[in-house]
Design an enzyme around this catalytic site. Structure first.
Site, mmCIF file in Angstrom:
data_model
loop_
_atom_site.group_PDB
_atom_site.id
_atom_site.type_symbol
_atom_site.label_atom_id
_atom_site.label_comp_id
_atom_site.label_asym_id
_atom_site.label_seq_id
_atom_site.Cartn_x
_atom_site.Cartn_y
_atom_site.Cartn_z
ATOM 1 N N GLY A 40 -4.591 -4.416 -4.646
ATOM 2 C CA GLY A 40 -5.595 -3.579 -5.297
ATOM 3 C C GLY A 40 -4.967 -2.187 -5.613
ATOM 4 O O GLY A 40 -4.287 -1.722 -4.840
ATOM 5 N N HIS A 41 -5.361 -1.507 -6.392
ATOM 6 C CA HIS A 41 -4.990 -0.441 -6.732
ATOM 7 C C HIS A 41 -6.379 0.464 -7.405
ATOM 8 O O HIS A 41 -7.298 -0.578 -8.206
ATOM 9 C CB HIS A 41 -3.787 -0.237 -7.591
ATOM 10 N N ASP A 73 0.771 -1.202 0.070
ATOM 11 C CA ASP A 73 0.107 -0.127 -0.089
ATOM 12 C C ASP A 73 0.921 1.259 0.072
ATOM 13 O O ASP A 73 0.510 2.204 0.500
ATOM 14 C CB ASP A 73 -0.875 -0.160 1.091
ATOM 15 N N LYS A 121 2.252 2.141 -5.191
ATOM 16 C CA LYS A 121 2.991 1.858 -6.355
ATOM 17 C C LYS A 121 2.062 2.033 -7.514
ATOM 18 O O LYS A 121 2.660 2.323 -8.625
ATOM 19 C CB LYS A 121 3.304 0.266 -6.365
ATOM 20 N N GLN A 163 2.072 -5.986 -3.109
ATOM 21 C CA GLN A 163 2.335 -5.834 -1.830
ATOM 22 C C GLN A 163 3.692 -5.285 -1.402
ATOM 23 O O GLN A 163 3.978 -4.350 -2.325
ATOM 24 C CB GLN A 163 2.488 -7.478 -1.457
#
Ligand code: IMP
Length: 450
Positions: A40-41, A13, A16, A223
């Site tokens: 997740g992004h 988180d 990135k 991650q």
């Protein structure tokens, strides 16, 4: 031509997604090399906010090939939902490619992930519940189902029937759960296969050919370093290798083909899930950072734990990843603090320690040794160059670069693309030798080295 790996330098988180999105503009190929739908992004496309878990953010650039590599685990249901959402916005998806050797997350993986977490009780890892650990466990146990199996109806039916009979015993006897219906799952997954088949490629060959054609390739880690299965805070880790070394395995290329490694770190630290976190801030200040930084997980919506910047794990991330330069994100979240702490070392059993201990029990005993810097008490969200930054914010960044012994190439001050200071082109700029042996810098990135 440059082949660049982007990795998270903390517990994931780090932002990135934004950095990858920025760098994707000059990439011909973006490769996601590990992890699955646990990541997740958020991307903003056609005025809509989309949360993606498997598809690389480079998908918004139609000329960029986006590859989900061999080292990933793919939940086809989630992947197809993501494709549907993009297609509904008329965003082309035919440039999404899927490695035939990636592993498939099945319904029994999700069930076992959740049931085993429940059984662990206070020893739980705090997983995302997306079946990641059990999918990688099957890969290691050599009972996994790969993309190449998924797209062959005969092989899929044969393998799935055998595996589901075996998993049903585990579900029923160990977790007291009802058995799964093999026929229904075979039919469901054959439907997914029909949809995904046109995207499937030999990922290693595709990437090798791109390298030979001197195209720019961006390897996108999910991650972060401290969640790495081998080098993170085991057992509170994910089941893949987010570190830079994982890119070669997960893409199917050799280490000599990599040119640079860019680390991404927040100006403070967050962690989601269980496990030791020496610089964690309890109480109002922790809540304040969480609110200001909107620190809620993209995948699970869980609140992230917040803490001060930890330079011990930062230096560790530099070492483990062979990091060339750093992108510091969310500096603006610290804008209104009176003072800011940075962990420069740990104290364990009365001894100073400058290195990250691999033993989780010892790590849990580490007490942070802080240096305190004054806050700048001014908004930085509109800054576009280093000269625009308040002096104290610049001092803070310099302090981080000095502690990490790596130059800062990018500073991010907000979610949008333009809220970014590019100190030095992180892809084509000078390499690590910017810090010469006597610590005197030799290049344009000097302002953020020592
Ligand atoms: P898993 O990857 O779902 O097995 O979860 C293992 C650990 O990694 C848990 O602490 C999760 O919270 C953490 N984790 C997994 N994916 C992410 C991510 O994308 N960001 C931050 N933490 C993650």
């Amino acid at each position: 031509m440059a082949n660049v790996i982007v990795i998270g330098a903390q517990w994931g988180d780090e932002g990135k997604g934004k950095i990858t999105d920025l760098l994707s503009r000059s990439a011909d190929v973006v490769v996601r090399y590990q992890g699955g739908a646990n990541a997740g992004h958020t991307i903003v496309a056609q005025g809509q906010t989309l949360k993606l878990h498997l598809i690389p953010s480079g998908i918004l650039y139609p000329e960029t090939e986006c590859i989900i590599g061999s080292g990933t685990v793919i939940d086809p249901k989630i992947l197809i939902e993501e494709l549907d959402r993009l297609e509904a916005l008329e965003i082309p998806t035919d440039h999404l490619l899927i490695s035939e050797t990636a592993h498939i997350t099945m319904p029994y993986h999700r069930l076992i992930d959740r049931a085993s977490e429940e059984q662990r009780g206070t020893h739980r890892i705090g997983t995302t519940g997306r079946g990641i650990g059990p999918t990688y466990a099957d890969k290691s146990e050599r009972t996994g189902i790969r993309v190449v199996d998924l797209i062959d109806p005969v092989v899929l039916a044969k393998k799935l029937r055998w595996t589901i009979a075996y998993k049903n015993q585990i579900l029923e006897k160990l977790y007291n759960l009802p058995p799964l219906d093999a026929d229904a799952i075979v039919a469901e997954y054959q439907g997914y296969a029909d949809r995904l088949r046109p995207h499937v490629v030999d990922c290693s060959l595709r990437i090798y050919e791109a390298i030979q054609a001197r195209r720019n390739i961006l390897f996108e880690g999910a991650q972060g370093t401290l969640l790495d299965l081998d080098h993170g805070t085991y057992p509170y880790v994910t089941s893949s290798n987010p570190v830079a070394g994982g890119a070669c395995i997960g893409a199917g290329i050799g280490p000599t083909m990599i040119d640079r490694v860019i680390g991404v770190a927040k100006a403070y630290t967050t962690r989601v899930g269980e496990g030791p976190f020496p610089t964690e801030i309890d109480g109002d200040l922790g809540e304040h950072l969480c609110d200001r930084g909107a620190e809620f997980g993209t995948t699970t919506g869980r609140k992230r734990r917040c803490g001060w910047f930890d330079a011990v794990i930062g230096r560790y991330a530099v070492r483990i990843n062979g990091m060339d330069c750093l992108a510091i994100t969310k500096l603006d979240v610290l804008d209104d603090l009176d003072e800011i702490r940075v962990c420069v070392a740990y104290e364990i059993e009365g001894q100073r320690c400058h290195h990250f201990p691999s033993d989780a029990h010892r790590f849990a005993q580490c007490r942070p040794v802080y240096e305190t810097l004054p806050g700048w008490k001014q908004s930085t969200t509109g800054c576009r160059t280093l000269d625009d930054l308040p002096r104290k914010a610049l001092d803070y960044l310099k302090f981080l670069a000095e502690l990490m012994e790596v130059p800062i190439a990018i500073v991010s001050l907000g979610a949008s693309r333009d809220q970014t200071i590019i100190v030095e082109d992180p892809i084509h700029g000078p390499k690590r030798a910017l810090l010469s042996s006597n610590g005197v810098e030799e290049s344009g990135m000097s302002s953020l080295t020592r």
